[in-house]
Design a protein around this motif. Structure first.
Motif, PDB file in Angstrom:
ATOM      1  N   ILE A  60       8.194  -7.857 -64.030  1.00  0.00           N
ATOM      2  CA  ILE A  60       9.496  -8.400 -63.656  1.00  0.00           C
ATOM      3  C   ILE A  60      10.545  -7.528 -64.332  1.00  0.00           C
ATOM      4  O   ILE A  60      10.576  -7.436 -65.558  1.00  0.00           O
ATOM      5  N   ASP A  89      11.932  -7.089 -58.657  1.00  0.00           N
ATOM      6  CA  ASP A  89      13.319  -6.978 -59.106  1.00  0.00           C
ATOM      7  C   ASP A  89      14.055  -8.235 -58.671  1.00  0.00           C
ATOM      8  O   ASP A  89      14.164  -8.514 -57.474  1.00  0.00           O
ATOM      9  N   LEU A  90      14.525  -9.017 -59.639  1.00  0.00           N
ATOM     10  CA  LEU A  90      15.173 -10.298 -59.347  1.00  0.00           C
ATOM     11  C   LEU A  90      16.644 -10.167 -58.961  1.00  0.00           C
ATOM     12  O   LEU A  90      17.298 -11.153 -58.671  1.00  0.00           O
ATOM     13  N   GLU A  92      19.485  -9.831 -56.550  1.00  0.00           N
ATOM     14  CA  GLU A  92      19.487 -10.242 -55.138  1.00  0.00           C
ATOM     15  C   GLU A  92      19.823  -9.083 -54.219  1.00  0.00           C
ATOM     16  O   GLU A  92      20.703  -8.290 -54.543  1.00  0.00           O
ATOM     17  N   VAL A  94      15.995 -10.434 -53.916  1.00  0.00           N
ATOM     18  CA  VAL A  94      14.780 -10.226 -54.688  1.00  0.00           C
ATOM     19  C   VAL A  94      13.859  -9.310 -53.887  1.00  0.00           C
ATOM     20  O   VAL A  94      13.694  -9.479 -52.677  1.00  0.00           O
ATOM     21  N   ASP A 125      12.143 -15.022 -52.521  1.00  0.00           N
ATOM     22  CA  ASP A 125      13.401 -15.745 -52.740  1.00  0.00           C
ATOM     23  C   ASP A 125      13.182 -16.999 -53.590  1.00  0.00           C
ATOM     24  O   ASP A 125      14.074 -17.426 -54.319  1.00  0.00           O
ATOM     25  N   LEU A 127      11.486 -17.233 -56.151  1.00  0.00           N
ATOM     26  CA  LEU A 127      11.416 -16.877 -57.578  1.00  0.00           C
ATOM     27  C   LEU A 127      12.719 -17.185 -58.307  1.00  0.00           C
ATOM     28  O   LEU A 127      12.725 -17.332 -59.528  1.00  0.00           O
ATOM     29  N   LEU A 128      13.818 -17.260 -57.571  1.00  0.00           N
ATOM     30  CA  LEU A 128      15.115 -17.571 -58.188  1.00  0.00           C
ATOM     31  C   LEU A 128      15.423 -19.056 -58.224  1.00  0.00           C
ATOM     32  O   LEU A 128      16.368 -19.467 -58.885  1.00  0.00           O
TER      33      LEU A 128
END
Length: 129
Positions: A60, A89-90, A92, A94, A125, A127-128
């Protein structure tokens, strides 16, 4: 308490250090990198995980590790023979980049699905949330 030399370490020197009470350690370009462990270790022998025991590494990306994650670790894992390296990669939107050896697939957004090295489908998505 283990004393770490103030110079770049070899793999043998890193192995000789053993476990540290502070958390998880990695050897990155000869430098000892310590990251607090998220949970207690599962293996009771506290043995080092060898590259040939790893099917995939999933990283991550954090703002301070972008270059390390995309370049340094990418090359070190490939050199070590770890067959798959997924970079999430978080930022946006993602995204996930699936790397196999030195070959990188295009970044995927939305849903990532693969059968290699095992079947998996990830809603990136989510993951957020």
């Amino acid at each position: 308490m283990t004393t770490v030399p103030h110079r770049l370490l070899t793999i043998d020197e890193y192995t000789a250090l053993g476990e540290t009470p502070a958390g998880y350690t990695e050897l990155m370009e000869g430098r000892l990198i310590t990251t607090p462990g998220p949970s207690p270790r599962i293996d009771k022998d506290h043995t080092m995980i060898r590259a040939d025991e790893v099917a995939v590494v999933i990283e991550i990306v954090s703002p301070g590790s972008r270059r390390t994650d995309y370049r340094v670790k990418h090359d070190e894992y490939a050199d070590a023979g770890i067959p798959h390296y997924w970079i999430i990669d978080l930022t946006e939107p993602v995204s996930l980049v699936a790397c196999r050896g030195y070959q990188d697939a295009a970044a995927v957004t939305g849903t990532f699905a693969t059968d290699v090295p095992f079947p998996v489908k990830l809603d990136l998505d989510a993951l957020l949330s």
